[in-house]
Design a protein around this motif. Structure first.
Motif, short mmCIF file in Angstrom:
data_model
loop_
_atom_site.label_atom_id
_atom_site.label_comp_id
_atom_site.label_asym_id
_atom_site.label_seq_id
_atom_site.Cartn_x
_atom_site.Cartn_y
_atom_site.Cartn_z
N SER A 1 1.03 -1.16 -0.24
CA SER A 1 0.22 0.30 0.00
C SER A 1 0.90 1.40 0.06
N GLN A 2 2.15 0.97 0.41
CA GLN A 2 2.93 2.39 0.76
C GLN A 2 3.89 2.36 -0.26
N ALA A 3 3.27 1.72 -1.24
CA ALA A 3 4.67 1.70 -2.49
C ALA A 3 4.16 2.60 -3.50
N LEU A 4 5.31 3.14 -4.84
CA LEU A 4 4.28 3.58 -5.76
C LEU A 4 4.81 2.60 -7.29
N VAL A 5 4.23 2.63 -8.21
CA VAL A 5 4.11 1.96 -9.40
C VAL A 5 5.26 3.54 -10.49
N PHE A 6 6.43 3.26 -10.98
CA PHE A 6 6.51 3.91 -11.77
C PHE A 6 6.97 2.88 -12.80
N THR A 7 7.01 4.25 -14.12
CA THR A 7 7.18 2.96 -15.49
C THR A 7 8.85 4.00 -15.70
N ASN A 8 9.81 2.41 -16.36
CA ASN A 8 11.13 3.21 -16.00
C ASN A 8 12.05 4.26 -16.90
#
Length: 1953
Positions: free
Chosen positions: A1709-1716
């Motif tokens: 829940s505290q993670a972020l999803v970033f594209t490379n």
């Protein structure tokens, strides 16, 4: 004790008036009880009955008259004008009734006076028909209908209060008021009551008829008008009150006894309502000007009578909570709402409630100043408001808004002013302020009631709703009172606290509450015919609903009485049949059916001696025979008792008709029952133990009534009356004579027809002729009497013929297009009958007779009655029912208006005299209570009536009540064995066949069965012949060939086969035509299925299988994209649009070029023509044209110069404007800095509280839809591409299979040359699976269809065989599997069958060859065979490898494509997940779209408003600048004026000071007070001059104030011109100052407007900032809502870099999803920003150095500019002597205007010279014409000279003839003298003409050219004359006629222009 004065003081003189019933009592004494006057004897009975709405004379008041002797003295009173219709006028001599007409006045009553012990009563409303009315103006006190309509149009009703109209009395009344002292307002005594006998309406009896007034007396009321709204009132716990026709019934619940209260008018009763104390109740009546009567309870004495509240009928009323006021509302046409002070019988307020039906009016329980009315499609909220004009009634109409308009019958007012109302669909509406606040429903949007809400009650803090669905629900009042809408639907879900279901088939319309022993009890009105007792305590002790009484619902259709006892049977459309005992006043039993009853008759004594049989007809055409019996006569089983009084048993049921049964009649002997129906048939039944059908006949119209001839007639015949004017007579059919084998229709029954033809118009015409003849006779008689009187007095009478006045034309004969309906009729004699008709022909009884002639078509008949009896007062009130007593001495008639009439018949026959006297009484409702049944009892003691209002009344016929106590009704005993009989099977289906239809159906089935039997016999014969023929064919085959017969020889005649083939073809065509519709239907169905399931598919699922492995790949099943996407695809791109636009522009340029070319050619041709003509032109024209060209060039040069100057100025202005200020900053740089400050080093997440959505990233529904569309299109595109690749792979497989087949075939041919041991196994030929070619499923032909049919039949048979066996399931499974395999194999078989056949044929041929050639081979041949073998082995191996290579490559391609598709599947799944996410976002955006649009619209509105304000501000600034410029100009003009003045003074002028004061003197302009003074009035006085002068002077304060000077006179030695110049300059100064003042005012106004608008602009800017902040906040909230959605992001393990302690956490829940890419971009951005920072520092250093250099260059340029300016100025001074503006010189170098004027002068001179030339040419032409005329006149003069010579010769010849005349002719004669005179006159004329000709000659000889003036002078003299010869002799003389030339002949000559 002194007696009070009588109430009525006598009548005015007038004709005597008929009285309806006994004379009224004149009043009551307030102190001594009632004081009645003696009643008039019965002989004074009225002539006519009171019309509906009239009050009998017993209740009328008389006009006031002087008090008799002995009466108490009465103090004179001042009359007060009432404020309403029907209010009372005081007893003055000229007082009169106000609004209520004479027929409705009631007995008077006493009034109260202050300090008086005995108050005399006064006639409040006089004005009978026989009493003279006063002159009081009714128009002031009682508004007309038009005024009422105008009142209704106002939103605030101009209602009338009592005090408002006190000043509206007439002049006569006022004059009398002045004579009388003022008095106190009169009031009605509290103890005053009306006399009941004076109020109630009585029966009407014809005057002097001797009919007793009590011929019929009401005994009991059985019915109940349950469909009437609010027809249930509770006065106490034991008394129910309801309306029954013209009576109010008070029912005692304990004793079941009834009391009756008659209406006062006989017109019916509209409503009843109770006083809050239950001490009084109000009865609103119906009729013309009905009364509203207040009765005391329980004494039932009339307490107050309210008049003038409505025109036709009252519909509702209500007392306020205090009981002081009463509100009533009327029906059409006025719908008047009236507020009464009922105790004083005064109207307080009134207004029109609405323009449609009003159902209800009530006061608010908590605010007596508020009322509510409701009705058809409306609800209205009223308020009694005290305004400055008095008390007013204001009505606010409820607005439904978005809610559908509904009729409102139930509502209740809440304490806080809100109103809750019901609806037709069952929900509740909460009203506040005239608007719907919220609509209440139950959970799930279910309605509060399943039907209309009929009543709402607020009881003990709870809201109770009553519904037509039979439910009573209790709601929480606080929840409903605080209810408010929560969404756009406007609905709020509320659940009831308690509910009560009263019962099935219950429709509640009203409830009333009463307390019994402290417990609340409710009584409810059920519109389905019941009264319920309810307990709404909702506790453990709550009792179940109790049905107290049941009644018929709606109108009663039919009624009949028992022939032997006092029993009554009725039926109605409520599907019930009820039996009553009208002696004991009780209902015995009832029986219910599926359909409503429409006809009923009690079987006569001859049919059933016990009198217990009833025949009932129903609306579905069924007739039921019902038995009524006493159950006590049945044997009692053990343990049971029969307590019922009567029971019914359904004995027999049959259906003779298809529609409603309208009439039933038993034949006089009881042997036949006839039934009539609306289906135009009459059915006859033989009456036995079981009714057997005889047959039916058809009649010309729907049957209205049936009557058998009485026993007095010889023959038994049936009279059939039809609605459409037909009457028929048929004899009773004999059952034995009728043939009912095939049909029940009787066709040979002798029938007599009578088709009624209207004669009413002819009767009226004869009456009119007789009336006119009577008037003529009376007039002649009066004239003869007058002549006789004159002669007796000794006067002579001269009879003068009198002109008869023109009579009005007689009305034409009228026959209605639609025949009048026959209502009833009866036999009078054999073949004769009486008819009563409705419609146009009502008003008479018609005596008719069946004619003896017989016509084929009854429709063409026109039969007239032979006798007519007029019936009084029945033109619009026809007789509907006629019945006779047993002795036929009384005829009972039921009228349309519910009245009952009785006619006494002395001789048992009808005649005009016998029907003149009658007894009439209004019993049923006058509007809808027409009498439908009227029957006397078997012993003529009682009469029973029933009506359309649902009421049943029983009357005593001249028999005392005491005798009836001994009478009892005897219930018939049951038949023996009744208890053992089975219940009769009823016909419940309304669509069941009737008797004739059953007969026809059986006959049809019989015919069809016979036909089928014949067909079977023929088929058997054909089969036998066919077998015989086959046997012959077989015998023929067994014979030797030479003895066999050929097939053609079997044909006896080829034409037979041709005919058979033709018939077969025709049958096929016929079958095709018969099945065409089915064929087309199935084709359309197939096409629809294709359109739905096939055509919508772009790709179906196609599975491609690998050949050697189990791998497979399938296509995506795709639905074709909608047309919208195709349109988007076909929409041209922007590049294509640009290219097309460029192509169009190129084409347009080409077209323009062509047109220019053609235009140039035309211009060239035109110029060539001009050149040709220009050569002829003169030099002057060329010079003018050259000047024009020169001026044009000068103008162009000047314009170019000005344009160049203006351009240079504009460039300079632009340059100066573009010059930045010292503190200027580049906006882009500022924006970049701001953005960098906000965003630099901070990557804000969308979940951050400070995140603000940028403008370009804001998303809305439209953008999201576009995203979804683009994603859908992209997904579709990818899938389509993949499907194409898979389809190409399938095509590859098909081609590979074809190749393999060819290679296998080649391999087989090779292997034929090899030995078996050398042959390799043949590779398998791959086959296509069915799912690889799914389109083959839909390809079929007739063979496939037949095969499919056979397979289905085989499956069906096998299934039937296997159903019983235990192994059926397994076998069925195997069979189905085998069949499926067979379905798969045919394609493989079809693919491989042909090559196998070819291969086998090749092998067989080779074997045959080898068998032929079995010789030993040579060595060479062996070598060749060896080589061939090696070659074949190689080819065999090669072909097998090639086949395997093809298979391997295909499988590899399939696996590769399968891998690719798996990747695409992953992408598609991700795309689907993204699509779902976007779709959820779109749903959120849709929910927020409305608010966002509102905020965005608000921002856009403010922006547009701000821009508009800015444009206005700019325009104001521009106008202010223009005003400033104008002010500056005026100030410069003023300065120039002063400078001019100083210049005109010169130096050292001694009058300079004086002239300066004159110039600076202020003069104020004043409006002229007087105008039109003449110029010569200079000597008037100084005052008059001051008044007339238009200027007022005001000295200037410059200099000494005491000094006075006269500026109107020039001082001595002062230059007059200088003085006048000063005066003129002063005037100019004043004009300039005035203009300057105006400009300053305009400027000030503009400044004010600008400042005000600037303030508004600031407010708008503030609002805009607020709106933008709100929009930004909303965007953030929207983003947060979007952030709440879960987004699926599939990740691989190596993509997860969020680790905790080196491990992957369970919570992300505290993670972020970033594209490379984003992460790399952020990392790269760090480096870029560092480099950018270094670069910006370098740029800044360079900019500083550049700035220093630019400052230095600027200083040098300024020095250079100053030096050049000094040099230029020096050169100008040296050359011109002054500084010159070169631009002005260039602009004004040439005076263009002067040049243009010179050219114009030259053009004018040239034009004038041309005109002079034209005139000279014209003069020359005129001179030539003059010469020609001169020559003509000369010839005429010569001719004149010859005429003169001939004249002289003739004169001499005449003289010689005179001398030679004889002596007898010497004497002069009269003729000679006349002839001589004539000739002399002719000579004079000739001489005169000669003189004229000479003058003309002289004129023509003149050469001055002024010909026309002289000719005009001559024209005023004589015109041309022609002398005609008088005789032939005169024609020979030289004096012949010749024309004389005059001016007219000269001017009209063709030679003279």
């Amino acid at each position: 004790m002194a007696l009070p004065p009588p109430l009525a003081r006598g009548r005015r003189a007038g004709p005597p008036r008929r009285a309806h019933g006994p004379s009224p009592s004149r009043g009551t004494c307030p102190g001594a009880g009632r004081c009645r006057r003696p009643q008039s004897p019965p002989s004074a009975a009225p002539r006519r009955p009171p019309a509906p709405g009239q009050v009998p004379a017993t209740a009328r008041r008389t006009a006031p008259s002087p008090a008799p002797v002995g009466a108490c003295a009465r103090r004179p009173r001042r009359p007060t004008a009432p404020a309403r219709r029907g209010s009372r006028c005081l007893e003055t001599g000229n007082a009169a009734a106000e609004a209520a007409p004479a027929k409705e006045d009631m007995p008077s009553f006493p009034r109260e006076e202050e300090g008086a012990d005995e108050k005399p009563a006064e006639g409040a409303q006089a004005g009978h028909s026989g009493v003279q009315e006063s002159k009081t103006s009714l128009s002031k006190e009682s508004p007309t209908a038009e005024e009422q309509e105008e009142e209704v149009e106002q939103v605030e009703s101009d209602t009338e209060s009592v005090g408002d109209l006190e000043e509206q009395d007439n002049s006569e009344g006022r004059s009398e008021v002045q004579k009388k002292p003022e008095e106190v307002e009169n009031k009605i005594l509290e103890t005053f009551f009306y006399n009941s006998e004076d109020i109630y309406s009585r029966p009407f009896v014809t005057e002097d008829s001797g009919i007793p007034i009590n011929l019929l007396t009401l005994k009991h009321s059985f019915g109940y008008d349950c469909t009437r709204s609010v027809n249930l009132l509770l006065m106490d716990s034991q008394t129910l009150m309801y309306i029954a026709g013209n009576q109010v019934v008070l029912l005692d619940l304990k004793t079941k006894s009834q009391r009756y209260l008659r209406s006062s008018s006989g017109g019916g009763i509209g409503f009843i309502t109770a006083h809050p104390t239950k001490q009084y109740f109000a009865v609103g009546e119906k009729g013309k000007k009905p009364n509203l009567i207040i009765y005391d309870y329980p004494s039932l004495r009339p307490y107050r009578i309210l008049r003038g509240g409505t025109e036709e009928a009252y519909v509702s009323g209500d007392f306020n909570d205090a009981g002081t006021l009463l509100a009533s509302v009327g029906s059409s046409p006025d719908y008047m709402l009236t507020i009464w002070d009922w105790k004083q019988e005064k109207i307080v307020l009134r207004s029109k409630a609405f323009s449609q039906d009003v159902y209800k009016v009530t006061f608010s329980a908590d605010n007596e100043e508020q009322l509510t009315t409701s009705g058809a499609g409306h609800i209205r909220f009223w308020k009694m408001a005290l305004t400055f004009t008095g008390l007013k009634l204001q009505g606010a109409l409820g607005r439904f808004g978005k809610t559908a308009v509904t009729d409102i019958t139930g509502y209740v007012e809440l304490p806080d002013g809100k109103v809750i109302s019901g609806t037709e669909w069952g929900n509740l509406l909460l009203w506040e302020g005239g608007l719907i606040k919220v609509e209440l429903c139950r959970a799930g949007h279910k309605p509060c009631h399943s039907g209309p809400v009929s009543q709402l009650v607020l009881d003990e803090g709870e809201l109770v709703s009553v519904g037509k669905d039979g439910f009573i629900r209790v709601w929480n009042f606080e929840t409903i009172d605080a209810a408010d809408s929560v969404d756009d639907t406007g609905l709020l879900e509320v659940e009831p606290m308690n509910e009560l279901h009263v019962g099935r088939n219950v429709s509640l319309s009203f409830m009333s509450k009463v307390h019994d022993c402290g417990q609340p009890i409710w009584y409810a009105q059920d519109t389905n015919g019941a009264i319920w007792k309810l307990d709404l305590t909702f506790s453990n002790m709550t009792r179940d609903p109790e049905c107290l009484y049941t009644f018929h619902s709606g109108g009663i259709e039919a009624m009949s009485v028992s022939p032997i006892t006092y029993l009554l049977a009725t039926t109605a459309l409520d599907r019930s049949v009820r039996i009553y005992d009208f002696i004991s006043h009780s209902q015995l039993t009832e029986i219910k059916f599926k359909q409503g009853g429409t006809a009923l008759t009690w079987a006569p004594r001859v049919v059933n001696p016990k009198g217990g049989l009833i025949a009932v007809g129903f609306e579905d055409g069924v007739v039921r025979i019902i038995e009524v019996y006493d159950p006590k006569g049945l044997p009692v089983l053990a343990g049971q008792t029969n307590t019922e009084n009567a029971e019914t048993n359904l004995k027999q049921v049959f259906k003779p008709h298809a529609t409603a049964v309208t009439a039933l009649a038993y034949e006089r002997n009881g042997g036949v029952l006839a039934t009539g129906s609306k289906d135009k048939t009459v059915f006859f039944f033989a009456v036995e133990d079981e009714y057997e059908p005889i047959g039916f006949i058809c009649v010309p119209g729907p049957v209205q009534a049936l009557q058998w001839s009485p026993p007095s007639h010889v023959k038994s015949t049936l009279l059939i009356l039809c609605e459409n004017g037909f009457a028929l007579q048929v004899p009773a059919p004999v059952p034995e004579e009728q043939d009912t084998v095939s049909t029940y229709q009787i066709k040979n029954l002798p029938t007599q027809y009578f088709h009624f033809c209207s004669i009413k118009s002819r009767i009226k015409l004869e009456e009119e002729i007789a009336l006119r003849e009577k008037k003529k006779q009376e007039k002649e008689k009066a004239k003869l009497e007058w002549i006789k009187q004159q002669q007796e007095m000794g006067k002579e009478v001269e009879e003068e013929p009198e002109e008869e006045p023109e009579e009005e034309p007689l009305p034409p004969l009228y026959i209605p297009e639609e025949p009048s309906p026959i209502l009833c009729g009866f036999y009078s004699a054999p073949g004769k009958f009486w008819l009563s008709l409705g419609g146009y022909d009502s008003g008479f009884l018609y005596h008719c007779e069946f004619p003896n002639d017989h016509q084929d078509d009854p429709e063409n008949r026109k039969d007239e009655p032979f006798e007519v009896i007029p019936i009084e007062d029945t033109d619009n009130n026809p007789i509907h029912q006629i019945s006779f007593c047993t002795s036929r001495l009384l005829m009972f008639c039921g009228m349309q208006n519910g009245a009952l009439r009785v006619y006494p018949l002395q001789d048992k026959n009808l005649s005009v005299n016998t029907l003149k006297e009658y007894w009439s009484f209004n019993v049923h409702d006058n509007d809808y209570g027409q009498i439908r049944g009227i029957c006397p009892s078997y012993d003529d003691r009682f009469l029973i009536t029933c009506g359309g209002d649902g009421n049943i009344f029983t009357f005593n016929i001249l028999s005392p009540e005491d005798v009836h106590k001994e009478l009892k009704a005897k219930i018939p005993s049951p038949r023996s064995g009744l208890e053992k009989e089975k219940a009769t099977e009823d016909i419940e289906d309304p669509n069941a066949y009737n008797i004739e239809e059953v007969k026809q159906k059986k006959e049809y089935e019989r015919i069809m069965k016979e036909a089928e039997e014949k067909k079977n016999k023929k088929r058997e014969e054909l089969i036998a012949l066919r077998h015989e023929f086959l046997f012959l064919l077989q015998k023929n085959q067994e014979l030797p060939k030479h003895m066999q017969l050929h097939r053609e020889q079997y044909e006896m005649d080829h034409r037979i086969f041709e005919e058979l083939e033709r018939q077969t073809a025709q049958r096929i065509q016929l079958v095709q035509k018969e099945l065409a519709w089915e064929h087309e239907k199935h084709l359309i169905g197939l096409q629809k299925l294709r359109n739905q399931f096939r055509d919508s598919l772009e790709f179906d699922t196609v599975v491609v299988h690998a050949i050697q492995s189990n791998h497979q790949i399938s296509t995506y099943r795709l639905v074709a994209m909608s047309e919208k996407y195709y349109q988007d695809k076909e929409r041209p791109s922007w590049k294509r649009a640009v290219l097309q636009r460029a192509w169009k522009q190129a084409e347009e340029r080409e077209i323009v070029r062509e047109t220019e070319h053609t235009d140039a050619e035309r211009i060239f041709e035109g110029e060539a023509e001009k050149l040709q003509t220009s050569e002829v032109r003169k030099p002057t024209i060329r010079y003018i044209e050259s000047k024009h060209e020169q001026i044009r060039r000068i103008v162009e040069k000047s314009d170019k110069m000005n344009a160049k100057i203006m351009k240079r100025k504009a460039e300079w202005d632009e340059l100066y404007k573009s010059k930045p200020s010292d503190d200027y900053e580049n906006p882009k740089a500022v924006e970049d800095i701001r953005e960098a400050q906000e965003n630099m080093g901070c990557y804000k997440l969308k979940t951050d509280a400070n995140y603000r959505v940028p403008e370009h990233k804001r998303i809305n529904t439209e953008k999201k839809v576009m995203q979804l569309t683009s994603l859908e299109v992209l997904i579709h595109k990818k899938k389509v591409n993949m499907n194409k690749e898979i389809m190409s792979l399938r095509d590859l497989k098909v081609s590979i299979i074809d190749k393999i087949k060819g290679l296998v075939q080649e391999l087989k041919s090779i292997q034929t040359a090899l030995d078996l041991s050398e042959r390799l196994p043949l590779p398998l030929i791959p086959q296509l699976y069915p799912d690889e070619i799914p389109e083959k499923k839909f390809e079929y032909d007739s063979d496939i269809l037949l095969k499919f049919k056979e397979e289905q039949e085989a499956k069906t048979k096998l299934r039937e065989q296997l159903e019983g066996s235990p192994l059926s399931h397994a076998f069925r499974h195997e069979f189905l599997r085998a069949s499926s395999i067979k379905e798969i194999d045919p394609m493989a078989q079809a693919a491989g069958a042909r090559p196998m056949k070819i291969a086998s044929s090749v092998v067989a041929e080779q074997q045959k060859v080898f068998e032929i050639e079995k010789a030993e081979p040579t060595e060479m041949e062996l070598e060749i065979l060896k080589r061939e073998k090696i070659k074949n082995l190689y080819l065999q191996e090669t072909l097998i490898k090639k086949i395997s290579a093809l298979v391997i490559n295909f499988d590899a391609e399939l696996r590769f494509l399968r891998h690719k598709k798996l990747k695409l599947d992953v992408q598609m799944k991700s795309a689907d997940l993204r699509y779902i996410t976007w779709y959820e976002e779109m749903l959120i955006l849709k929910n927020l779209e409305k608010h966002e649009n509102f905020l965005q619209g608000r921002v856009n509105t403010l922006i547009s408003e701000q821009e508009a304000m800015k444009s206005k501000l700019n325009s104001y600034l521009a106008q202010m600048e223009d005003r400033k410029c104008e002010i500056v100009k005026l100030q410069e003009c003023e300065k120039a004026l002063y400078a001019n003045f100083q210049a005109s003074l010169g130096e050292n002028n001694e009058f300079a000071h004086f002239l300066t004061k004159v110039l600076g003197k202020k003069i104020k302009c004043v409006e002229k007070k007087e105008v039109g003074r003449e110029a010569d009035e200079d000597d008037e006085t100084e005052e008059e001059n001051d008044e007339e002068s238009s200027l007022g002077t005001d000295e200037e304060k410059s200099g000494s104030e005491d000094e006075v000077f006269d500026d109107s006179v020039c001082p001595e030695n002062c230059n007059e011109a200088l003085f006048q110049n000063t005066i003129q300059l002063r005037q100019k100064r004043l004009d300039i100052e005035k203009a300057l003042t105006e400009e300053k005012k305009v400027s000030a106004n503009l400044r004010k407007k600008h400042n005000a608008l600037a303030k508004k602009a600031k407010v708008v800017a503030t609002s805009l900032d607020t709106a933008e902040r709100e929009l930004e906040t909303f965007q953030w909230e929207k983003q947060q809502r979007l952030n709440e959605l879960y987004v699926v992001v599939p990740l691989k393990l190596h993509q997860v870099e969020y680790l905790v302690n080196g491990e992957m956490p369970s919570d992300f829940s505290q993670a972020l999803v970033f594209t490379n890419q984003s992460l790399e971009y952020l990392q790269k951005r760090i480096v870029d920003l560092h480099n950018e920072k270094i670069m910006q520092r370098e740029i800044y250093k360079k900019a500083q150095e550049q700035h220093k250099q630019l400052v230095q260059d600027k200083k040098e340029m300024e020095i250079k500019i100053r030096r050049l300016e000094e040099k230029c100025n020096h050169l100008m001074m040296k050359k011109f002597g002054q500084l010159v503006d070169f631009e002005a010189v260039q602009a004004h170098s040439v005076n263009i205007r002067m040049e243009e004027l010179e050219v114009q002068i030259m053009e004018k001179e040239y034009a004038h010279s041309q005109e002079l030339k034209e005139w000279e040419e014209r003069i020359l032409d005129l001179r030539q014409q003059l010469m020609k005329l001169t020559k003509e006149n000369t010839s005429k003069l010569q001719q004149l000279n010859r005429f003169c010579l001939e004249k002289q010769q003739l004169e001499t010849k005449l003289a010689s003839l005179k001398n030679d005349l004889g002596a007898e002719f010497q004497d002069p004669r009269t003729t000679d003298i006349k002839e001589k005179a004539r000739l002399e006159s002719r000579l004079k004329h000739t001489a005169h003409d000669t003189a004229l000709l000479r003058e003309e000659i002289n004129l023509l000889r003149r050469k001055d050219g002024c010909l026309r003036e002289e000719l005009a002078l001559l024209s005023r003299k004589d015109r041309c004359r022609f002398l005609q010869p008088l005789s032939p002799q005169d024609s020979e003389t030289p004096t012949e006629t010749f024309p004389v030339l005059t001016a007219e002949t000269v001017t009209n000559s063709p030679s003279i222009p």
